[in-house]
Design a protein around this motif. Structure first.
Motif, PDB file in Angstrom:
ATOM      1  N   HIS A 136     -53.293   5.894  12.562  1.00 33.27           N
ATOM      2  CA  HIS A 136     -52.909   5.409  13.889  1.00 33.27           C
ATOM      3  C   HIS A 136     -53.350   6.361  14.995  1.00 33.27           C
ATOM      4  O   HIS A 136     -53.708   5.924  16.085  1.00 33.27           O
ATOM      5  N   PHE A 137     -53.324   7.657  14.712  1.00 32.29           N
ATOM      6  CA  PHE A 137     -53.763   8.616  15.728  1.00 32.29           C
ATOM      7  C   PHE A 137     -55.255   8.466  16.017  1.00 32.29           C
ATOM      8  O   PHE A 137     -55.685   8.606  17.158  1.00 32.29           O
ATOM      9  N   TYR A 183     -49.798   8.136   9.999  1.00 24.39           N
ATOM     10  CA  TYR A 183     -49.911   8.754  11.322  1.00 24.39           C
ATOM     11  C   TYR A 183     -51.372   9.072  11.635  1.00 24.39           C
ATOM     12  O   TYR A 183     -51.838   8.857  12.749  1.00 24.39           O
ATOM     13  N   ILE A 192     -42.414  10.765  18.117  1.00 25.38           N
ATOM     14  CA  ILE A 192     -42.134  10.008  16.897  1.00 25.38           C
ATOM     15  C   ILE A 192     -42.043  10.951  15.701  1.00 25.38           C
ATOM     16  O   ILE A 192     -41.167  10.804  14.844  1.00 25.38           O
ATOM     17  N   TRP A 193     -42.943  11.926  15.656  1.00 20.36           N
ATOM     18  CA  TRP A 193     -42.911  12.876  14.532  1.00 20.36           C
ATOM     19  C   TRP A 193     -41.609  13.680  14.548  1.00 20.36           C
ATOM     20  O   TRP A 193     -41.029  13.950  13.496  1.00 20.36           O
ATOM     21  N   GLY A 252     -47.054  17.709  11.026  1.00 23.64           N
ATOM     22  CA  GLY A 252     -47.390  16.710  12.039  1.00 23.64           C
ATOM     23  C   GLY A 252     -48.531  17.169  12.924  1.00 23.64           C
ATOM     24  O   GLY A 252     -49.484  16.417  13.185  1.00 23.64           O
ATOM     25  N   THR A 273     -46.534   9.182   4.919  1.00 23.51           N
ATOM     26  CA  THR A 273     -46.300   9.126   6.361  1.00 23.51           C
ATOM     27  C   THR A 273     -47.444   9.789   7.122  1.00 23.51           C
ATOM     28  O   THR A 273     -47.922   9.256   8.125  1.00 23.51           O
ATOM     29  N   LEU A 274     -47.885  10.944   6.629  1.00 19.25           N
ATOM     30  CA  LEU A 274     -49.009  11.633   7.274  1.00 19.25           C
ATOM     31  C   LEU A 274     -50.261  10.754   7.271  1.00 19.25           C
ATOM     32  O   LEU A 274     -50.989  10.704   8.270  1.00 19.25           O
ATOM     33  N   TYR A 307     -51.984  15.204  14.373  1.00 22.20           N
ATOM     34  CA  TYR A 307     -52.201  14.703  15.732  1.00 22.20           C
ATOM     35  C   TYR A 307     -52.651  15.764  16.735  1.00 22.20           C
ATOM     36  O   TYR A 307     -52.761  15.479  17.920  1.00 22.20           O
ATOM     37  N   PHE A 360     -46.952  10.569  19.776  1.00 19.45           N
ATOM     38  CA  PHE A 360     -46.937  10.964  18.368  1.00 19.45           C
ATOM     39  C   PHE A 360     -46.011  12.159  18.145  1.00 19.45           C
ATOM     40  O   PHE A 360     -45.310  12.205  17.133  1.00 19.45           O
ATOM     41  N   ARG A 361     -45.970  13.098  19.063  1.00 20.09           N
ATOM     42  CA  ARG A 361     -45.055  14.243  18.914  1.00 20.09           C
ATOM     43  C   ARG A 361     -43.600  13.781  18.927  1.00 20.09           C
ATOM     44  O   ARG A 361     -42.786  14.262  18.139  1.00 20.09           O
ATOM     45  N   GLN A 389     -39.051  11.788  12.860  1.00 19.99           N
ATOM     46  CA  GLN A 389     -39.289  11.805  11.414  1.00 19.99           C
ATOM     47  C   GLN A 389     -38.820  13.131  10.818  1.00 19.99           C
ATOM     48  O   GLN A 389     -38.227  13.157   9.746  1.00 19.99           O
TER      49      GLN A 389
END
Length: 173
Positions: free
Chosen positions: A147-148, A144, A160-161, A70, A140-141, A74, A157-158, A164
């Motif tokens: 969107h990032f 992300y 949400i990750w 992750g 997923t990456l 991000y 993001f942290r 996940q």
């Protein structure tokens, strides 16, 4: 990479490269046979840049490895954001260019194997399941990352990750 990030692959030309670098167009053609060859080198370097850290990363446990993945999306420097933006341009080009599609799919497969190899250090699941989960992680990456680039809210993001990561840890138990 700067030109591709700002103008897309279609915006790349020998003149623009030469102007940006302050060199002659002939110098570019001396080192690269064509602008397509420049694109090939850029694309191959970006893909190698993405896979190598995953292959070589040493983590004490599964959670740390997944959090590392992750962070690789991000917690980007401005230069890394530029690289990711260029990669997204290549994704788009893959829809129309079979050569780029082949490169990208080959690298996707390498990344899936690299992640599955890392996951096998922490999970006793069969290789097939680890490969499937690894492909889920790649998809997923990608989302992300996109969107990032649009909204760089690292705190969100942290969080949400982390959710996940909990889900993947449950899958891998």
């Amino acid at each position: 990479m700067k030109i591709i990030a700002e103008e897309g692959i279609e915006g790349l030309s020998a003149k623009k490269i030469a102007d940006l670098l302050g060199i002659s167009k002939s110098n570019i053609f001396h080192h690269f046979g064509s602008v397509d060859e420049v694109l090939n080198v850029v694309f191959e370097n970006i893909l190698a840049y993405l896979v190598e850290p995953v292959k070589s990363h040493q983590c004490p446990d599964l959670e740390v490895f997944l959090l590392f993945l992750g962070e690789s999306i991000y917690s980007l420097s401005e230069e890394e954001k530029l690289t990711y933006s260029v990669l997204l341009n290549f994704y788009n080009a893959c829809l129309y260019n079979e050569k780029f599609r082949t490169y990208l799919l080959k690298t996707k497969d390498e990344m899936i194997v690299a992640i599955a190899t890392q996951l096998s250090r922490y999970s006793s699941h069969r290789k097939e399941r680890l490969l499937q989960i690894s492909e889920m992680i790649i998809m997923t990456l990608d989302g992300y990352g996109l969107h990032f680039l649009l909204e760089s809210d690292i705190i969100t993001f942290r969080k949400i990750w982390a959710l996940q990561v909990e889900a993947w840890q449950s899958l891998l138990k």
